[in-house]
Design an enzyme around this catalytic site. Sequence first.
Site, PDB file in Angstrom:
ATOM      1  N   CYS A 132      22.037  32.688  71.927  1.00 18.64           N
ATOM      2  CA  CYS A 132      23.123  33.669  71.943  1.00 18.64           C
ATOM      3  C   CYS A 132      23.300  34.313  70.571  1.00 18.64           C
ATOM      4  CB  CYS A 132      24.419  32.989  72.401  1.00 18.64           C
ATOM      5  SG  CYS A 132      25.825  34.109  72.384  1.00 18.64           S
ATOM      6  N   CYS A 135      26.928  35.036  69.653  1.00 16.81           N
ATOM      7  CA  CYS A 135      27.726  33.878  69.237  1.00 16.81           C
ATOM      8  C   CYS A 135      27.342  33.438  67.822  1.00 16.81           C
ATOM      9  CB  CYS A 135      27.488  32.686  70.166  1.00 16.81           C
ATOM     10  SG  CYS A 135      27.361  33.077  71.893  1.00 16.81           S
ATOM     11  N   ASP A 136      26.051  33.438  67.516  1.00 16.34           N
ATOM     12  CA  ASP A 136      25.578  32.746  66.315  1.00 16.34           C
ATOM     13  C   ASP A 136      25.000  33.647  65.228  1.00 16.34           C
ATOM     14  OD1 ASP A 136      26.303  30.375  67.578  1.00 16.34           O
ATOM     15  OD2 ASP A 136      24.360  30.205  68.570  1.00 16.34           O
TER      16      ASP A 136
END
Length: 307
Positions: A132, A135-136
């Site tokens: 992701c 997300c990261d």
Amino acid sequence: MHNVVIIGSGPAGLTAAIYAARANLVPLLIEGWMAGGQLTTTTEVENYPGFAKGIMGPELMKEMRSQAERFGTVFKIGDATSVDLRTRPFQIIVDGEEALETKTLIIATGASPITLGLSNEKRLWGHGVSSCATCDGFFFKGKELVVVGGGDSAMEEATFLTKFATKVSVVHRRDKLRASKIMQDRAMKNEKIAFVWNSVVEDILGQDVVAGVRIRNVVTGKAWDLPCSGFFLAIGHHPNTALFNGQLKMDGAGYIVTNHGTATDVPGVFAAGDVQDPHYRQAITAAGTGGMAAIDAERFLEASGQG
Ligand code: NAP
């Protein structure tokens, strides 16, 4: 007892909820561990009709949820942990304890990212290995990254990651991308993105955090190490159907088989979105089949005298 229980809260589940709620069926929607589904881990959605300037995936899901709520959908936070489709009403257990009964069921459990199956992938998950970028990505400011895959997801992740990284290498097992032309062009024009063709990732290197990947060129057989701080998987998805194994007809890859719209081989059970779609897998097609599933459920209730 419920008229309609929907499992899954991506575009398919939430659209089913909007339609079922507007049909006064008071649907109950079990949100699952990843509320909002895959679009909550994506960046800008540019091809969902109605948003000429694009919309961020999480924002789109928030809007869909509000719309479903507005018409009376009941949301249940938790995971469906077992189902029994051999009894009527159907039985659903949430988080291993709470039992629900329903006349119809709409399955919209979506799909999950495929991993390479490397032991270090598991060990370093969350320590540089991710599926992701949204997300990261932020954690890799000023670093070099590797993305594996040649589809739209790989192009999207790589392009997004260039906001943070100094360089993103896309490792693809062939010399031709699967991604749509527009996404390919965008990635290829990006000076921070490099392509490593005809190559597979054989290992992920690093003790506590990712330090690089071992790559093998499948044409020459030559292996080499590419240093990087983060490794992003974008090699597709598998359907989340384990819960229904042995109770519903599935194809060889585990997708639920639907006929005549969204009907499964168990009357009263309908499936929508990526869980039954190995071909299109778009937010809009998921939403479309979600709406169809709600209409199918409503007609089933009417036809069986339960409406
Ligand atoms: P995908 O289209 O199935 O592509 C998967 C890629 O990973 C392919 O290039 C495949 O290689 C490669 N791959 C698969 N298994 C591999 C393995 N074990 N090792 C190395 N490489 C492997 O999946 P996706 O990119 O996630 O896209 C899924 C669907 O979502 C598509 O319909 C796509 O259009 C859609 N999508 C749309 C958008 C958008 O429009 N904004 C964004 C993301 C996704 P091969 O090419 O050799 O098979």
